[in-house]
Design an enzyme around this catalytic site. Structure first.
Site, short mmCIF file in Angstrom:
data_model
loop_
_atom_site.label_atom_id
_atom_site.label_comp_id
_atom_site.label_asym_id
_atom_site.label_seq_id
_atom_site.Cartn_x
_atom_site.Cartn_y
_atom_site.Cartn_z
N PRO A 18 0.85 -1.19 0.00
CA PRO A 18 0.00 0.00 0.00
C PRO A 18 0.88 1.24 0.00
O PRO A 18 1.77 1.38 0.84
CB PRO A 18 -0.79 -0.13 1.31
CG PRO A 18 0.07 -0.99 2.19
CD PRO A 18 0.83 -1.90 1.29
N MET A 19 0.64 2.14 -0.96
CA MET A 19 1.45 3.36 -1.05
C MET A 19 0.53 4.56 -1.25
O MET A 19 -0.27 4.59 -2.19
CB MET A 19 2.45 3.26 -2.22
CG MET A 19 3.53 2.23 -2.01
SD MET A 19 4.65 2.08 -3.44
CE MET A 19 3.62 1.10 -4.56
N GLN A 72 -6.45 -1.05 3.69
CA GLN A 72 -5.58 -0.71 4.81
C GLN A 72 -6.09 0.53 5.54
O GLN A 72 -6.41 1.54 4.90
CB GLN A 72 -4.14 -0.48 4.36
CG GLN A 72 -3.19 -0.33 5.55
CD GLN A 72 -1.78 0.02 5.15
OE1 GLN A 72 -1.52 1.14 4.74
NE2 GLN A 72 -0.86 -0.92 5.29
N CYS A 102 3.77 3.53 8.56
CA CYS A 102 3.98 4.79 7.85
C CYS A 102 4.83 5.74 8.70
O CYS A 102 4.46 6.07 9.83
CB CYS A 102 2.65 5.45 7.51
SG CYS A 102 2.85 7.04 6.66
N HIS A 171 8.50 -4.20 7.19
CA HIS A 171 9.47 -3.39 6.44
C HIS A 171 10.78 -3.38 7.24
O HIS A 171 10.77 -3.08 8.43
CB HIS A 171 8.94 -1.97 6.26
CG HIS A 171 9.83 -1.10 5.42
ND1 HIS A 171 9.53 -0.80 4.11
CD2 HIS A 171 11.00 -0.49 5.70
CE1 HIS A 171 10.51 -0.02 3.62
NE2 HIS A 171 11.40 0.17 4.58
N ASN A 204 9.55 -6.82 3.35
CA ASN A 204 9.37 -5.62 2.53
C ASN A 204 10.58 -4.71 2.69
O ASN A 204 11.11 -4.56 3.79
CB ASN A 204 8.09 -4.90 2.97
CG ASN A 204 7.87 -3.56 2.28
OD1 ASN A 204 7.64 -2.55 2.93
ND2 ASN A 204 7.95 -3.53 0.97
N GLY A 205 11.01 -4.13 1.58
CA GLY A 205 12.12 -3.18 1.62
C GLY A 205 13.24 -3.51 0.68
O GLY A 205 13.86 -4.58 0.80
N ASP A 206 13.49 -2.65 -0.30
CA ASP A 206 14.65 -2.72 -1.19
C ASP A 206 14.58 -3.81 -2.25
O ASP A 206 15.58 -4.05 -2.94
CB ASP A 206 15.95 -2.90 -0.40
CG ASP A 206 16.26 -1.71 0.50
OD1 ASP A 206 15.65 -0.64 0.29
OD2 ASP A 206 17.10 -1.84 1.40
N ARG A 229 7.95 0.60 -4.00
CA ARG A 229 8.43 1.62 -4.94
C ARG A 229 8.95 1.05 -6.25
O ARG A 229 8.86 1.70 -7.30
CB ARG A 229 9.51 2.46 -4.25
CG ARG A 229 8.97 3.39 -3.17
CD ARG A 229 10.08 4.10 -2.42
NE ARG A 229 10.86 3.17 -1.58
CZ ARG A 229 11.97 3.51 -0.95
NH1 ARG A 229 12.47 4.73 -1.09
NH2 ARG A 229 12.59 2.63 -0.19
#
Length: 329
Positions: A18-19, A72, A102, A171, A204-206, A229
């Site tokens: 979710p972004m 979310q 967040c 994350h 999550n992350g990278d 991203r």
């Protein structure tokens, strides 16, 4: 197979994170077409839902072709979170997700998002209020902790599991890191390796390439990966990861024709959903990523991000097709 409550996902599922201002229906539709196994809406303020705020309500729009999909929510008040979960339930998503990750100041200052990482007891109470107010599976997305000196994800995972959540996405950064530096998945791996943890753990992350996705799967043992991203302007990443995992071979990069078709679809779906002006304005941020690395593309990108009506944009896409497609399709 990975299960979240009664939701059955493929072995090692790929989730779209979710972004805010990104994970709207047009973007999700593209990611679903290109292999996302589970997606989430942009995060929605519990207080906004209760006040019937138009922007919050619009984020509840989900479509059958997106399933399975989670909505979310975030907030720092137990009663508001419980009430918003009941509102969410009325549009029949497949699950409810709680944002405890967040890091942005306007959310943290309200005692929500990653701000709750300072108070695990509150996090537990908020989660329990949501779990007890809905029949839908409840999941959580969070971070390692507030900062490097207060990483508490081990306790958080165990206590949230005890409230009845059905999956946890972690994350690999602290709130203090925001989106800087590198994510540290060793903490995620430790949670996954804990024999007392029975729910799926997603990392999550990278993750920005098929090679890294497979490497992290093997190194850290997570049940699946959440991608954020790296999917912006590049929805192909999901199927590229799946193909590489199955064959050990990399798929070719999308052609400019495929990039143009994705950008056009994104624009048209955004206009259909939001109206012409808003759809055009909010799609602009994606063009740089759709056409990243294309030589001599700058003049066309400038047109795409400055033109404010569909006729001009359609003409620009025709110019791109005439200029680039014969040589690169």
């Amino acid at each position: 197979m990975v299960k979240i409550g009664n939701i059955e996902l493929p072995d090692f599922p790929l989730l779209l994170a979710p972004m805010e201002d990104v994970s709207d229906p047009p973007f999700r539709r593209l990611c679903k077409q290109h292999g996302a196994d589970l997606m989430y809406t942009e995060f929605i303020s519990s207080e906004g839902l209760i006040r019937d705020a138009m922007k919050s309500r619009m984020k509840l729009d989900i479509f059958d072709y997106e399933r399975p999909i989670g909505i979310q929510i975030f907030g720092g008040d137990e009663e508001a979170m419980a009430m918003s979960a009941k509102i969410v339930e009325t549009v029949q998503p497949d699950l409810v997700d709680i944002n405890f990750g967040c890091p942005v100041k306007k959310v943290v200052c309200k005692g929500a998002g990653a701000g709750v990482l300072k108070d695990i007891d509150l996090m537990v109470r908020l989660t329990k209020s949501v779990v007890e107010s809905t029949h839908l599976p409840v999941t959580v997305k969070t971070r390692l902790g507030w900062d490097h000196d207060s990483i508490n994800i081990d306790e958080v995972a165990q206590r949230l599991q005890d409230t009845g959540i059905k999956a946890l996405a972690i994350h690999g950064r602290t709130r203090a890191q925001m989106y800087k530096g590198h994510s540290d998945w060793s903490h995620i791996a430790r949670v996954k390796a804990n024999p007392n943890i029975e729910i799926p753990i997603f990392g999550n992350g990278d993750i920005d390439s098929p090679q890294k996705a497979v490497e992290y799967k093997e190194k850290y043992g997570v049940d699946g990966i959440m991608i954020g991203r790296a999917a912006i302007g590049y929805p192909w990443i999901f199927n590229h990861i799946k193909h590489y995992r199955e064959t050990g071979e990399l798929l070719p990069e999308p052609t400019i024709y495929e990039r143009m078709e994705a950008a056009k679809n994104h624009l048209m779906w955004a206009v259909e959903w939001k109206g012409e002006r808003t759809g055009i304005l909010e799609t602009r941020m994606h063009y740089t990523n759709y056409f990243k690395g294309i030589p001599n593309f700058k003049p066309y990108r400038t047109k795409l991000v400055t033109q404010d009506n569909l006729i001009d944009l359609e003409n620009t896409f025709k110019e791109i097709e005439e200029e680039f497609i014969p040589n690169l399709i």
